[in-house]
Design an enzyme around this catalytic site. Structure first.
Site, mmCIF file in Angstrom:
data_model
loop_
_atom_site.group_PDB
_atom_site.id
_atom_site.type_symbol
_atom_site.label_atom_id
_atom_site.label_comp_id
_atom_site.label_asym_id
_atom_site.label_seq_id
_atom_site.Cartn_x
_atom_site.Cartn_y
_atom_site.Cartn_z
ATOM 1 N N MET A 30 0.844 -1.196 0.000
ATOM 2 C CA MET A 30 0.000 0.000 0.000
ATOM 3 C C MET A 30 0.884 1.252 0.000
ATOM 4 S SD MET A 30 -3.455 -0.923 2.034
ATOM 5 C CE MET A 30 -2.879 -0.614 3.681
ATOM 6 N N GLY A 31 2.162 1.082 -0.353
ATOM 7 C CA GLY A 31 3.053 2.233 -0.462
ATOM 8 C C GLY A 31 3.607 2.691 0.877
ATOM 9 N N ASN A 32 4.160 3.935 0.890
ATOM 10 C CA ASN A 32 4.882 4.470 2.041
ATOM 11 C C ASN A 32 5.958 3.451 2.456
ATOM 12 O OD1 ASN A 32 4.645 5.274 5.430
ATOM 13 N ND2 ASN A 32 5.226 6.720 3.867
ATOM 14 N N HIS A 34 9.106 1.196 3.382
ATOM 15 C CA HIS A 34 10.236 1.238 4.311
ATOM 16 C C HIS A 34 11.085 -0.009 4.047
ATOM 17 C CE1 HIS A 34 7.821 -1.698 6.427
ATOM 18 N NE2 HIS A 34 6.859 -0.815 6.607
ATOM 19 N N HIS A 37 9.401 -3.370 3.294
ATOM 20 C CA HIS A 37 8.893 -3.596 1.937
ATOM 21 C C HIS A 37 10.044 -3.933 0.984
ATOM 22 C CE1 HIS A 37 5.721 -0.710 3.483
ATOM 23 N NE2 HIS A 37 4.988 -1.715 3.069
ATOM 24 N N GLN A 61 -10.365 -2.593 2.445
ATOM 25 C CA GLN A 61 -9.870 -3.232 3.672
ATOM 26 C C GLN A 61 -9.828 -2.277 4.872
ATOM 27 O OE1 GLN A 61 -5.965 -4.110 1.655
ATOM 28 N NE2 GLN A 61 -5.148 -3.844 3.702
ATOM 29 N N LYS A 150 4.976 -9.875 9.319
ATOM 30 C CA LYS A 150 4.438 -8.972 10.344
ATOM 31 C C LYS A 150 2.913 -9.061 10.366
ATOM 32 C CE LYS A 150 3.862 -4.383 11.902
ATOM 33 N NZ LYS A 150 2.649 -3.951 11.191
ATOM 34 N N GLN A 154 -2.785 -12.107 7.991
ATOM 35 C CA GLN A 154 -2.970 -11.879 6.548
ATOM 36 C C GLN A 154 -2.257 -12.971 5.745
ATOM 37 O OE1 GLN A 154 -2.754 -7.886 4.513
ATOM 38 N NE2 GLN A 154 -0.704 -8.545 4.001
HETATM 39 O O1 PAF Z 1 -0.165 -5.795 3.551
HETATM 40 C C1 PAF Z 1 -0.603 -4.869 2.828
HETATM 41 O O2 PAF Z 1 0.065 -3.866 2.591
HETATM 42 C C2 PAF Z 1 -1.990 -4.986 2.224
HETATM 43 O O3 PAF Z 1 -2.867 -5.612 3.088
HETATM 44 C C3 PAF Z 1 -1.990 -5.678 0.838
HETATM 45 C C4 PAF Z 1 -1.512 -7.123 0.932
HETATM 46 C C5 PAF Z 1 -1.102 -4.906 -0.122
HETATM 47 C C6 PAF Z 1 -3.409 -5.707 0.271
HETATM 48 O O4 PAF Z 1 -3.922 -4.425 0.114
#
Ligand code: PAF
Length: 283
Positions: A30-32, A34, A37, A61, A150, A154
């Site tokens: 979802m960007g931002n 660090h 990622h 979500q 983390k 999910q």
């Molecule tokens: O973990 C995330 O950043 C989000 O839940 C994902 C997997 C990109 C889905 O929007």
């Protein structure tokens, strides 16, 4: 690195690569971005010839009182980090591109492991995650997809979804990246004020204390969790949940559970932090 905004454009790029038998990895975000990622992109590069990252702040979500509007959006800095890490394609679709008919559309629901923990506290959250991840899987058709540990629940949910829906995609979980004081990296850490930021690593310390007790054969989980929760709350947290679960199913541990996970979610002010720690009981 090529940045694309539409499903058609990314499909056009990937089609010849797939015909040339190139392996494709997907890193949904979802960007931002660090270092956490970027570690996903680095892992992706080990498993594929072509790495496609996506940045999409997925409205489905987020709950009605959550931080969809204030979620940090830092596209230019994100692009630089991805290009530097060796990422090949970045997909940054609009909400209209992903949800052309609005959010009232077909959804994907994974039963069982989504009904507890964050699923219970954030109703609809995991349906939003699994719906958008299914869309990304259908758009990109990756051979592998990389997610951070983390977001343990999910990751467990996506693993189950891939089996349940026969997606021919290998799911890889990458270890949580931590700051020097062990706070799990998260885009939401940026919301913390100085006092909250100093308190934040205590969530992980609490998980570590629970882990040590479990490894010393502590059997009274309820008392252990209650006492730890109380000390977290005394430190300034408002604990949302603190649980010991079977690491494969997220069900309460049974007599045969040997791989456990301790999961915590706690507010510091308005910021909700999550973290987890796994352990093998016969270590
Ligand atoms: O973990 C995330 O950043 C989000 O839940 C994902 C997997 C990109 C889905 O929007």
């Amino acid at each position: 690195m090529k940045t694309l905004n539409t499903i058609n454009a990314i499909r056009k790029e990937l089609h010849p690569l797939r015909l040339a038998n190139k392996r494709i990895a997907l890193v949904p975000t979802m960007g931002n971005l660090h270092a956490g990622h970027i570690s996903l992109v680095k892992e992706a590069l080990k498993h594929a010839d072509v790495v496609v990252s996506t940045i999409f702040v997925n409205p489905m979500q987020f709950g009605p009182n959550e931080d969809l509007d204030s979620y940090p959006r830092t596209l230019e800095a994100d692009k630089e980090k991805l290009a530097h890490a060796g990422n090949h394609f970045l997909l940054t679709p609009s909400v209209k591109e992903i949800y052309p008919n609005g959010l009232n559309q077909t959804t994907v629901h994974v039963p069982g492991c989504t009904e507890c923990l964050c699923g219970e506290k954030r109703p609809g959250h995991f349906d939003g995650v699994t719906t958008v991840v299914t869309k990304l899987f259908n758009m990109i058709q990756p051979d592998v997809a990389i997610f951070g540990q983390k977001d343990f629940q999910q990751l467990t949910t996506i693993r189950k979804m891939v089996v349940d829906l026969c997606f021919p995609i290998k799911i890889i979980g990458v270890e949580t990246c931590r700051e020097a004081d062990n706070l799990a990296m998260s885009s939401r850490n940026g919301y913390l004020n100085t006092r909250e930021r100093n308190t934040a690593p205590k969530l992980y310390h609490a998980l570590k204390q629970i882990k040590s007790a479990l490894l010393s054969a502590e059997k009274d989980h309820a008392t252990l969790l209650r006492n730890t929760r109380q000390s977290l709350d005394e430190t300034g947290f408002s604990t949302d949940y603190l649980e010991i679960r079977d690491a494969d199913t997220l069900a309460k541990p049974g007599a045969n559970s040997t791989r456990l996970v301790i999961l915590g979610a706690a507010f510091l002010g308005k910021t909700r932090l999550i973290d987890n720690l796994t352990l093998e009981l016969n270590q």
